[in-house]
Design a protein around this motif. Structure first.
Motif, PDB file in Angstrom:
ATOM      1  N   ALA A  25      48.665  69.443  69.635  1.00  0.00           N
ATOM      2  CA  ALA A  25      49.017  70.862  69.535  1.00  0.00           C
ATOM      3  C   ALA A  25      48.413  71.655  70.686  1.00  0.00           C
ATOM      4  O   ALA A  25      49.073  72.528  71.258  1.00  0.00           O
ATOM      5  N   ALA A  29      51.558  72.941  72.385  1.00  0.00           N
ATOM      6  CA  ALA A  29      51.855  74.236  71.759  1.00  0.00           C
ATOM      7  C   ALA A  29      50.556  74.967  71.446  1.00  0.00           C
ATOM      8  O   ALA A  29      50.088  74.947  70.310  1.00  0.00           O
ATOM      9  N   ASP A  31      49.806  77.946  70.860  1.00  0.00           N
ATOM     10  CA  ASP A  31      49.889  78.877  69.731  1.00  0.00           C
ATOM     11  C   ASP A  31      49.736  78.140  68.402  1.00  0.00           C
ATOM     12  O   ASP A  31      49.082  78.619  67.484  1.00  0.00           O
ATOM     13  N   ALA A  32      50.354  76.980  68.304  1.00  0.00           N
ATOM     14  CA  ALA A  32      50.240  76.182  67.087  1.00  0.00           C
ATOM     15  C   ALA A  32      48.831  75.626  66.934  1.00  0.00           C
ATOM     16  O   ALA A  32      48.338  75.481  65.816  1.00  0.00           O
ATOM     17  N   SER A  35      46.706  77.975  64.992  1.00  0.00           N
ATOM     18  CA  SER A  35      47.069  77.994  63.573  1.00  0.00           C
ATOM     19  C   SER A  35      46.683  76.705  62.857  1.00  0.00           C
ATOM     20  O   SER A  35      46.434  76.708  61.656  1.00  0.00           O
ATOM     21  N   LEU A 125      56.211  69.768  68.141  1.00  0.00           N
ATOM     22  CA  LEU A 125      55.511  70.606  69.110  1.00  0.00           C
ATOM     23  C   LEU A 125      56.166  70.616  70.483  1.00  0.00           C
ATOM     24  O   LEU A 125      56.152  71.630  71.166  1.00  0.00           O
ATOM     25  N   GLU A 130      63.934  74.496  67.393  1.00  0.00           N
ATOM     26  CA  GLU A 130      63.852  75.953  67.272  1.00  0.00           C
ATOM     27  C   GLU A 130      63.405  76.352  65.866  1.00  0.00           C
ATOM     28  O   GLU A 130      64.232  76.535  64.969  1.00  0.00           O
ATOM     29  N   ALA A 132      60.051  78.653  63.658  1.00  0.00           N
ATOM     30  CA  ALA A 132      58.927  79.576  63.768  1.00  0.00           C
ATOM     31  C   ALA A 132      57.618  78.789  63.788  1.00  0.00           C
ATOM     32  O   ALA A 132      57.542  77.666  63.273  1.00  0.00           O
ATOM     33  N   LEU A 133      56.611  79.390  64.378  1.00  0.00           N
ATOM     34  CA  LEU A 133      55.306  78.748  64.494  1.00  0.00           C
ATOM     35  C   LEU A 133      54.759  78.334  63.136  1.00  0.00           C
ATOM     36  O   LEU A 133      54.299  77.200  62.962  1.00  0.00           O
ATOM     37  N   GLN A 134      54.828  79.216  62.147  1.00  0.00           N
ATOM     38  CA  GLN A 134      54.286  78.893  60.823  1.00  0.00           C
ATOM     39  C   GLN A 134      55.045  77.738  60.184  1.00  0.00           C
ATOM     40  O   GLN A 134      54.451  76.911  59.491  1.00  0.00           O
ATOM     41  N   ALA A 136      56.404  75.223  61.813  1.00  0.00           N
ATOM     42  CA  ALA A 136      55.922  74.023  62.500  1.00  0.00           C
ATOM     43  C   ALA A 136      54.559  73.606  61.964  1.00  0.00           C
ATOM     44  O   ALA A 136      54.316  72.429  61.687  1.00  0.00           O
ATOM     45  N   VAL A 137      53.678  74.580  61.794  1.00  0.00           N
ATOM     46  CA  VAL A 137      52.338  74.294  61.263  1.00  0.00           C
ATOM     47  C   VAL A 137      52.444  73.714  59.858  1.00  0.00           C
ATOM     48  O   VAL A 137      51.794  72.710  59.536  1.00  0.00           O
TER      49      VAL A 137
END
Length: 184
Positions: A25, A29, A31-32, A35, A125, A130, A132-134, A136-137
């Motif tokens: 991550a 990513a 940003d991920a 999170s 990642l 496509e 949202a970040l949340q 993916a988390v």
């Protein structure tokens, strides 16, 4: 080695998966990565702490008791399988998100945990899915949680010894904590 050592060692694998997911991550990513910090660091530290406690407080066997450990050397076929799984997960993730949205991805993440987490995490990642970040988390946390259930099952099957029960309960507990984290 005695079976307590094997049991403790079986907890190091999930710890490394969580750390590997966190590193992936961070690279693919950032940003991920932020999170995922709490669930992945906790998921890494808990099994490592339990393994250290098991190793520290284990009962030493009376004599030398040899146990056979399965061999699993890394080889070209393993790398090829990883690449194939990565491509499969990128395609499948995109298809599932397009047709079944986030709920489909979460179901897929749970099922993928019983196969191989690393190519799935990388596909989420870095695979240009496509979402949202949340989402993916959540998918990554779900996949690592179900992967711990698989490892608990492996520990029971491979060891065939009651000494692995602390490792099994720790793995199942970490899975439950991971899922609970999603609802907090």
């Amino acid at each position: 080695p005695d079976t307590w050592v094997v049991s403790a060692a079986s907890l190091l694998a999930p710890g490394s998966v969580y750390l590997g997911s966190r590193v992936s991550a961070a690279v693919w990513a950032p940003d991920a990565a932020a999170s995922l910090a709490v669930p992945m660091v906790r998921g890494a530290l808990l099994p490592i702490a339990v393994a250290a406690a098991m190793f520290r407080f284990r009962k030493r066997p009376a004599g030398d008791q040899a146990i056979s450990l399965p061999q699993h050397p890394l080889e070209f076929t393993t790398a090829l399988l990883y690449a194939v799984l990565f491509l499969l997960f990128v395609s499948a993730s995109q298809y599932v998100v397009t047709h079944y949205q986030i709920m489909g991805l979460e179901i897929m993440a749970f099922l993928v945990g019983f196969v191989d987490v690393d190519p799935f995490v990388l596909s989420i990642l870095a695979g240009h899915v496509e979402i949202a970040l949340q989402a993916a988390v959540s998918a990554i946390v779900i996949a690592t949680a179900s992967n711990n259930i698989l490892k608990a099952f492996y520990a029971l099957i491979v060891a065939r010894n009651r000494s692995v029960l602390p490792a099994v309960f720790a793995l199942l507990g970490i899975s439950m904590l991971s899922v609970l984290w999603l609802f907090i």
